[in-house]
Design an enzyme around this catalytic site. Structure first.
Site, mmCIF file in Angstrom:
data_model
loop_
_atom_site.group_PDB
_atom_site.id
_atom_site.type_symbol
_atom_site.label_atom_id
_atom_site.label_comp_id
_atom_site.label_asym_id
_atom_site.label_seq_id
_atom_site.Cartn_x
_atom_site.Cartn_y
_atom_site.Cartn_z
ATOM 1 N N GLY A 10 0.916 -1.310 0.011
ATOM 2 C CA GLY A 10 -0.039 -0.014 -0.122
ATOM 3 C C GLY A 10 1.158 1.267 0.046
ATOM 4 C CG HIS A 176 -8.142 1.446 15.781
ATOM 5 N ND1 HIS A 176 -7.761 2.504 16.498
ATOM 6 C CD2 HIS A 176 -8.491 1.934 14.430
ATOM 7 C CE1 HIS A 176 -7.718 3.448 15.758
ATOM 8 N NE2 HIS A 176 -8.142 3.294 14.534
#
Ligand code: A3D
Length: 321
Positions: A10, A176
């Site tokens: 990425g 998260h």
């Protein structure tokens, strides 16, 4: 000594920042991998052209084929789609799960000895999927979220007390997401726990409650401002701190998403807890004592992560095996 190799899967906002920070911290040579044509090559060349100005030696390469990551010591994964305004982290699940399966297969084939750090959201489910699809040992596959969430809490506390960020420690446990568990009792300024600072009149319960809420909403606050993506500087710096602790065997105690094996009474689930990160990856999980309300928050967070993993298993039942 040969330089380490860092593969960034990425090459978007976070990937580019990771490449800059890894180079400037002399962590090793860097390969940027992405499916967007020309982007990893373009960013790699731009960064390579920065090295004479900044005066560090690191080779940068861009690639769109997985063989380029062969032999990587660290792989940091940000591949996938980022949140847009109004989109929850969970909305990303279906798209990013497919991406994790591809990335996991690439790591399994070309970088089976790497320490893998996942950043792609929804984090706790994606790191689980990445560990399953790569087949790497769980201590070598972790998720980055707690370092960032804790950094946000540390920053807000430093602002509140008008003190250096260096002297503020804090940690945030759990998944998260909106259910993360910022632990005020274990947050300190120069070693003084925040509840003591409230008693000393430095702040109030209400102000700390507002800071805790701002930490929980920290990602969304930035998404709403940027409008075209999510935070990337602080997330990248947080993952680099984890990579550095592994590569230099620093044995830092950092909150990371790691696979629990009986700790906190949980098994086979990735969730954020403090851990020692050294040359063996996750070397030890720290089990802190939680009081009743902290434990209730943690359990709620774990339930949210379990829900995400169940959703993954519906889409990709093969990962459960
Ligand atoms: P962005 O700038 O969109 O970069 C993602 C990159 O992934 C793009 O360049 C895509 O071309 C690439 N990509 C897409 N599919 C693939 C694939 N199959 N293989 C390889 N590359 C691919 O996003 P970003 O860098 O801002 O964020 C990356 C991820 O991090 C997102 O999922 C965010 O939600 C997540 N994120 C997590 C945190 C945490 O604290 C956990 C914080 C901020 C962002």
């Amino acid at each position: 000594m040969a330089r380490n190799k860092i593969a960034l899967i990425g090459a978007g906002q976070i990937g580019g920042t990771l490449a800059l920070l890894a180079g400037m911290k002399a962590l090793g040579d860097i390969v940027l991998f992405d499916v967007a044509e020309g982007v990893p090559e373009g960013k790699a060349l731009d960064l390579a052209e920065l090295t004479p100005v900044e005066g560090f030696d690191a080779a940068y390469a861009g690639a769109s084929s997985y063989d380029a990551i062969a032999g990587a010591d660290v792989v940091i994964v940000t591949a996938g789609v980022a949140r847009k305004p109004g989109m929850s982290r969970d909305d990303l699940l279906a798209i990013n799960l497919k991406v994790m399966e591809q990335v996991g297969a690439g790591i399994r084939k070309y970088a089976p000895d790497a320490f893998v750090i996942c950043i792609t959201n929804p984090l706790d489910a994606m790191v689980w999927a990445l560990q399953r699809s790569s087949g790497l040992p769980p201590e070598k596959v972790v998720g980055m979220a707690g370092v960032l969430d804790s950094a946000r809490l540390r920053y807000f506390l430093a602002e509140e007390f008008d003190v250096s960020v260096e002297d503020v420690t804090a940690f945030v446990m759990g998944g998260h997401g909106d259910t993360m568990v910022p632990l005020v009792r274990y947050s300190t300024v120069g070693g003084i726990p925040v509840p003591d600072l409230i008693r000393m009149g430095w702040t109030s319960e209400e102000r700390i409650a507002a800071i805790v809420q701002r930490t929980r909403d920290g990602g969304a606050e930035i998404v709403n401002l940027l409008k075209t993506g999510s935070a990337f500087y602080a997330p990248a710096a947080s993952a680099i701190a984890m990579a550095e602790s592994y590569l230099r065997d620093k044995k830092r105690v950092l909150p990371v998403a790691t696979l629990l094996n009986g700790e906190y009474g949980l098994k086979d689930i990735y969730v954020g807890v403090p851990a020692v990160i050294g040359a063996r990856g996750v070397e030890r999980i720290v089990e802190v004592e939680l009081d009743r309300s902290e434990r209730a928050m943690f359990d709620r967070s774990v339930a949210a992560v379990e829900g995400l993993v169940e959703a993954c298993l519906k889409i990709a039942p093969g990962l459960g095996k």
